[in-house]
Scaffold this motif. Structure first.
Motif, PDB file in Angstrom:
ATOM      1  N   LYS A 298       0.836  -1.171  -0.105  1.00 34.46           N
ATOM      2  CA  LYS A 298      -0.040   0.121  -0.061  1.00 34.46           C
ATOM      3  C   LYS A 298       0.703   1.194  -0.045  1.00 34.46           C
ATOM      4  O   LYS A 298       0.581   2.130  -0.735  1.00 34.46           O
ATOM      5  CB  LYS A 298      -1.110  -0.097   1.154  1.00 34.46           C
ATOM      6  N   ASP A 299       1.968   1.084   0.631  1.00 33.66           N
ATOM      7  CA  ASP A 299       2.849   2.363   0.680  1.00 33.66           C
ATOM      8  C   ASP A 299       3.393   3.061  -0.713  1.00 33.66           C
ATOM      9  O   ASP A 299       3.565   3.907  -0.971  1.00 33.66           O
ATOM     10  CB  ASP A 299       4.096   2.088   1.585  1.00 33.66           C
ATOM     11  N   SER A 300       3.685   1.999  -1.573  1.00 32.54           N
ATOM     12  CA  SER A 300       4.008   2.372  -3.080  1.00 32.54           C
ATOM     13  C   SER A 300       3.068   2.977  -3.728  1.00 32.54           C
ATOM     14  O   SER A 300       3.349   3.697  -4.425  1.00 32.54           O
ATOM     15  CB  SER A 300       4.403   0.783  -3.647  1.00 32.54           C
ATOM     16  N   VAL A 301       1.672   2.797  -3.267  1.00 33.18           N
ATOM     17  CA  VAL A 301       0.602   3.325  -4.037  1.00 33.18           C
ATOM     18  C   VAL A 301       0.731   4.961  -3.839  1.00 33.18           C
ATOM     19  O   VAL A 301       0.140   5.644  -4.774  1.00 33.18           O
ATOM     20  CB  VAL A 301      -0.721   2.770  -3.847  1.00 33.18           C
ATOM     21  N   VAL A 302       1.351   5.292  -2.821  1.00 29.26           N
ATOM     22  CA  VAL A 302       1.238   6.735  -2.292  1.00 29.26           C
ATOM     23  C   VAL A 302       1.898   7.546  -3.662  1.00 29.26           C
ATOM     24  O   VAL A 302       1.666   8.649  -3.869  1.00 29.26           O
ATOM     25  CB  VAL A 302       1.946   7.098  -0.919  1.00 29.26           C
ATOM     26  N   LYS A 303       3.073   6.894  -4.088  1.00 27.83           N
ATOM     27  CA  LYS A 303       3.812   7.509  -5.291  1.00 27.83           C
ATOM     28  C   LYS A 303       3.145   7.845  -6.320  1.00 27.83           C
ATOM     29  O   LYS A 303       3.454   8.214  -7.472  1.00 27.83           O
ATOM     30  CB  LYS A 303       5.129   6.627  -5.292  1.00 27.83           C
ATOM     31  N   ASP A 304       1.768   7.016  -6.653  1.00 29.17           N
ATOM     32  CA  ASP A 304       1.065   7.182  -7.728  1.00 29.17           C
ATOM     33  C   ASP A 304       0.938   8.768  -8.126  1.00 29.17           C
ATOM     34  O   ASP A 304       0.690   9.064  -9.370  1.00 29.17           O
ATOM     35  CB  ASP A 304      -0.218   6.520  -7.923  1.00 29.17           C
ATOM     36  N   ILE A 305       0.762   9.563  -7.051  1.00 30.55           N
ATOM     37  CA  ILE A 305       0.537  10.866  -7.246  1.00 30.55           C
ATOM     38  C   ILE A 305       1.764  11.698  -8.013  1.00 30.55           C
ATOM     39  O   ILE A 305       1.458  12.369  -8.927  1.00 30.55           O
ATOM     40  CB  ILE A 305       0.431  11.667  -6.045  1.00 30.55           C
ATOM     41  N   ASP A 306       2.857  11.099  -7.504  1.00 30.85           N
ATOM     42  CA  ASP A 306       4.018  11.837  -8.122  1.00 30.85           C
ATOM     43  C   ASP A 306       4.324  11.311  -9.732  1.00 30.85           C
ATOM     44  O   ASP A 306       4.698  12.101 -10.537  1.00 30.85           O
ATOM     45  CB  ASP A 306       5.282  11.545  -7.270  1.00 30.85           C
ATOM     46  N   PHE A 307       3.988  10.119  -9.863  1.00 32.15           N
ATOM     47  CA  PHE A 307       4.000   9.434 -11.148  1.00 32.15           C
ATOM     48  C   PHE A 307       3.084  10.153 -12.062  1.00 32.15           C
ATOM     49  O   PHE A 307       3.601  10.492 -13.266  1.00 32.15           O
ATOM     50  CB  PHE A 307       3.675   7.933 -11.114  1.00 32.15           C
ATOM     51  N   ALA A 308       2.081  10.358 -11.723  1.00 31.93           N
ATOM     52  CA  ALA A 308       1.257  11.254 -12.523  1.00 31.93           C
ATOM     53  C   ALA A 308       1.492  12.466 -12.898  1.00 31.93           C
ATOM     54  O   ALA A 308       1.506  13.065 -14.256  1.00 31.93           O
ATOM     55  CB  ALA A 308      -0.323  11.328 -11.721  1.00 31.93           C
ATOM     56  N   TYR A 309       2.106  13.220 -11.968  1.00 35.94           N
ATOM     57  CA  TYR A 309       2.768  14.509 -12.455  1.00 35.94           C
ATOM     58  C   TYR A 309       3.985  14.488 -13.406  1.00 35.94           C
ATOM     59  O   TYR A 309       3.685  15.058 -14.294  1.00 35.94           O
ATOM     60  CB  TYR A 309       3.391  15.193 -10.791  1.00 35.94           C
ATOM     61  N   VAL A 310       4.712  13.324 -13.230  1.00 35.56           N
ATOM     62  CA  VAL A 310       5.694  13.441 -14.137  1.00 35.56           C
ATOM     63  C   VAL A 310       5.247  12.963 -15.730  1.00 35.56           C
ATOM     64  O   VAL A 310       5.417  13.525 -16.562  1.00 35.56           O
ATOM     65  CB  VAL A 310       6.804  12.253 -13.570  1.00 35.56           C
ATOM     66  N   LEU A 311       4.260  11.967 -15.306  1.00 35.95           N
ATOM     67  CA  LEU A 311       3.707  11.498 -16.678  1.00 35.95           C
ATOM     68  C   LEU A 311       2.991  12.612 -17.530  1.00 35.95           C
ATOM     69  O   LEU A 311       3.262  12.669 -18.767  1.00 35.95           O
ATOM     70  CB  LEU A 311       2.547  10.289 -16.532  1.00 35.95           C
ATOM     71  N   MET A 312       2.177  13.621 -16.826  1.00 34.88           N
ATOM     72  CA  MET A 312       1.512  14.446 -17.641  1.00 34.88           C
ATOM     73  C   MET A 312       2.549  15.342 -18.336  1.00 34.88           C
ATOM     74  O   MET A 312       2.332  15.906 -19.213  1.00 34.88           O
ATOM     75  CB  MET A 312       0.413  15.294 -16.701  1.00 34.88           C
ATOM     76  N   ARG A 313       3.477  15.727 -17.534  1.00 40.21           N
ATOM     77  CA  ARG A 313       4.626  16.445 -18.167  1.00 40.21           C
ATOM     78  C   ARG A 313       5.399  15.954 -19.463  1.00 40.21           C
ATOM     79  O   ARG A 313       5.532  16.611 -20.435  1.00 40.21           O
ATOM     80  CB  ARG A 313       5.513  16.984 -17.252  1.00 40.21           C
ATOM     81  N   TYR A 314       5.543  14.590 -19.245  1.00 34.93           N
ATOM     82  CA  TYR A 314       6.097  13.855 -20.259  1.00 34.93           C
ATOM     83  C   TYR A 314       5.098  13.880 -21.466  1.00 34.93           C
ATOM     84  O   TYR A 314       5.524  13.802 -22.546  1.00 34.93           O
ATOM     85  CB  TYR A 314       6.402  12.512 -19.850  1.00 34.93           C
ATOM     86  N   VAL A 315       3.834  13.593 -21.161  1.00 31.96           N
ATOM     87  CA  VAL A 315       2.798  13.701 -22.237  1.00 31.96           C
ATOM     88  C   VAL A 315       2.874  14.933 -23.202  1.00 31.96           C
ATOM     89  O   VAL A 315       2.886  14.879 -24.120  1.00 31.96           O
ATOM     90  CB  VAL A 315       1.395  13.551 -21.784  1.00 31.96           C
ATOM     91  N   ALA A 316       2.802  16.226 -22.401  1.00 29.86           N
ATOM     92  CA  ALA A 316       2.976  17.447 -23.205  1.00 29.86           C
ATOM     93  C   ALA A 316       4.185  17.359 -23.902  1.00 29.86           C
ATOM     94  O   ALA A 316       4.131  17.867 -25.114  1.00 29.86           O
ATOM     95  CB  ALA A 316       2.858  18.334 -22.045  1.00 29.86           C
ATOM     96  N   ARG A 317       5.360  17.004 -23.452  1.00 30.46           N
ATOM     97  CA  ARG A 317       6.444  16.944 -24.305  1.00 30.46           C
ATOM     98  C   ARG A 317       6.407  16.279 -25.673  1.00 30.46           C
ATOM     99  O   ARG A 317       6.799  16.491 -26.581  1.00 30.46           O
ATOM    100  CB  ARG A 317       7.823  16.584 -23.564  1.00 30.46           C
ATOM    101  N   GLU A 318       5.919  14.980 -25.405  1.00 27.38           N
ATOM    102  CA  GLU A 318       5.909  13.824 -26.463  1.00 27.38           C
ATOM    103  C   GLU A 318       4.831  14.374 -27.591  1.00 27.38           C
ATOM    104  O   GLU A 318       5.083  14.134 -28.682  1.00 27.38           O
ATOM    105  CB  GLU A 318       5.685  12.737 -25.989  1.00 27.38           C
ATOM    106  N   LEU A 319       3.747  15.127 -27.128  1.00 29.53           N
ATOM    107  CA  LEU A 319       2.865  15.552 -27.875  1.00 29.53           C
ATOM    108  C   LEU A 319       3.315  16.438 -28.881  1.00 29.53           C
ATOM    109  O   LEU A 319       3.298  16.575 -29.935  1.00 29.53           O
ATOM    110  CB  LEU A 319       1.423  16.097 -27.269  1.00 29.53           C
ATOM    111  N   ALA A 320       4.155  17.338 -28.116  1.00 28.89           N
ATOM    112  CA  ALA A 320       4.616  18.595 -28.971  1.00 28.89           C
ATOM    113  C   ALA A 320       5.782  18.217 -29.882  1.00 28.89           C
ATOM    114  O   ALA A 320       5.991  18.851 -30.934  1.00 28.89           O
ATOM    115  CB  ALA A 320       5.488  19.509 -27.820  1.00 28.89           C
TER     116      ALA A 320
END
Length: 373
Positions: A298-320
Motif C-alpha cells: 500500500k505504501d508504494s501506491v502513495v507515489k502514484d501521485i508523483d508518477f502522475a505529475y511526471v507522466l503528464m509533463r512527459y505527455v505534453a513534451r511527447e505531443l509537442a
C-alpha cells in the motif's frame, strides 16, 4: 454556469442540463473554462455502482480560468493557458460543464500543434494505461526506456483497439517494450501503423474463438515467456484465457471490479497475479478499501501521485515533438445536450475505436470559448 448531471437510471442513463454556480477550487487545483469534454465508460458504470447522480465527466480540455494558491507558486500554469486534465472522479466540478476543476498534477499544457479535441481524449485514459504497466507491473517507464539491444520483453494487450488498449501500446512503444501482442477485433486499422512487426509486434484477432486466439498468441510469442498483460476490457471472463497465456509469476492487470471471486476462478492459474487498476490512485495515492485485488504494498501506491505529475509533463513534451498522439474521436452534436446520447452510445457498445467528445460552445445558451475567461 450550465452543467450536466448524469443519473444511473434503467435501462439507460439519463442526463439533464442544469444551471449552477461556477465551482470553487482548492490550493492545488486549476479552474478550466471547458472547450471540449470527453466521455469514458466509467462515466456511467461508476454511477450504477455508487448509485450517485453527478456530473461524471472527467476528461477536459480548455483554458485556465483560475489558479489555486499552491499552484501559483510553481509558475507552471497561467491564466489563458490551453490545458487538458483529469478531474477527480465523482466529485463536484466535473467536465460536463462550462467550467471544470482539475488537480494541477493531473493536467498538462496543450502544445500548439494539438487541437483541444485531440487533447481531451488523453488525460484519464493515458493514466489508466500507465499506472498498471509502470506502477503495478513495474515495467520501465517511457522516460527511462530500455536499450535498443535489450532482451525481448513481451506485453499482451487485450482490447488493444480501445482507447485504453491503444494508449497502453503507445506508451509501451515509447518505453521500447517488444514484442507487443495486440488482441482486438475488427477495429484494428489504427494499430497497424503503430506496431513494429520487425520487433515481433503482432495483431491477433479474438473473433475466431478463444482456442484460436490462444494459439495465435503462442505463435506470436515464438517460445518467449510472457509475464506482462493488460486486459483493457475485463468483461465476459476475457481475463481467463489471457491469464493462461502468462508464465508463472506473471502479472495481468484488469480494469473492472465485480464479485469477490471474479478473479479467483479455478481456471485461472494460481501462479499468475491479477491486479485491479484504479486510476483514482493518481489523485489519492490509495485504493478504496472495498476494491478487489489491490496491490499488496500500500505504501508504494502513495507515489502514484508523483508518477502522475511526471507522466503528464512527459505527455505534453511527447505531443509537442510528435512522438505521441491522442485517440481518434467522434463529436456528439449539441454540446452538453449531447452527453446523454453519447453515454447511451457507450452503453450500447457503439464506440468502435473512437472516443465521444462534446464541444461545449454548441450548447444552447453557452458563450464561445474565445469569450472572457
Amino acid at each position: 454556469m450550465k452543467e450536466v448531471i448524469v443519473s444511473p437510471t434503467l435501462p439507460e442513463v439519463t442526463a439533464r442540463v442544469q444551471d449552477g454556480p461556477i465551482p470553487s477550487i482548492g490550493p492545488d487545483e486549476i479552474l478550466v473554462k471547458v472547450v471540449i469534454a470527453a466521455s469514458n465508460p466509467k462515466d456511467y458504470r461508476h454511477l450504477y455502482i455508487t448509485q450517485k447522480s453527478v456530473n461524471s465527466g472527467d476528461d477536459v480540455a480548455g483554458y485556465v480560468s483560475s489558479i489555486g494558491k499552491d499552484v501559483k507558486t510553481t509558475g507552471e500554469f497561467r491564466i489563458g493557458d490551453r490545458v487538458a486534465g483529469f478531474h477527480k472522479m465523482l466529485l463536484p466540478g466535473g467536465a460536463y460543464a462550462e467550467y471544470a476543476v482539475v488537480p494541477a498534477h493531473t493536467a498538462f499544457i496543450i502544445p500548439d500543434n494539438i487541437l483541444f479535441e485531440e487533447a481531451s481524449t488523453i488525460p484519464l485514459t493515458i493514466l489508466a494505461a500507465a499506472l498498471p504497466l509502470f506502477r503495478r507491473q513495474n515495467l520501465p517507464a517511457p522516460w527511462i526506456g530500455r536499450s535498443k539491444n535489450a532482451e525481448p520483453l513481451p506485453l499482451i494487450v487485450y482490447g488493444a483497439s480501445s482507447a485504453l488498449g491503444t494508449f497502453a501500446i503507445k506508451l509501451a512503444l515509447l518505453a521500447n517494450i517488444h514484442p507487443i501482442i495486440a488482441i482486438c477485433g475488427a477495429t484494428k486499422s489504427g494499430l497497424t501503423s503503430l506496431l513494429k512487426s520487425e520487433l515481433g509486434d503482432t495483431i491477433v484477432d479474438y473473433r475466431p474463438g478463444v482456442d484460436a486466439m490462444k494459439t495465435a498468441v503462442k505463435e506470436a510469442l515464438n517460445g518467449l515467456k510472457s509475464y506482462h498483460a493488460l486486459d483493457a476490457i475485463s468483461e465476459n471472463d476475457s481475463w481467463i484465457p489471457i491469464s493462461q497465456l502468462l508464465s508463472p509469476g506473471g502479472h495481468l492487470s484488469v480494469v473492472q471490479g465485480g464479485p469477490p471471486d471474479k478473479y479467483s476462478k479455478p481456471s485461472i492459474p494460481t501462479e499468475v497475479n491479477i491486479g485491479y487498476t484504479y486510476v483514482g490512485s493518481a489523485h489519492y495515492g490509495a485504493f478504496n478499501s472495498s476494491m478487489l485485488n489491490q496491490p499488496a504494498d500500500k505504501d508504494s501506491v502513495v507515489k502514484d501521485i508523483d508518477f502522475a505529475y511526471v507522466l503528464m509533463r512527459y505527455v505534453a513534451r511527447e505531443l509537442a515533438n510528435g512522438n505521441l498522439s491522442g485517440h481518434p474521436w467522434e463529436v456528439i452534436s449539441g454540446g452538453l445536450e449531447g452527453v446523454e446520447s453519447g453515454l447511451r452510445k457507450l452503453q450500447h457498445g457503439e464506440a468502435k475505436g473512437v472516443k465521444y467528445i462534446y464541444r461545449i460552445a454548441e450548447t444552447r445558451g453557452v458563450t464561445s470559448e474565445s469569450d472572457t475567461l
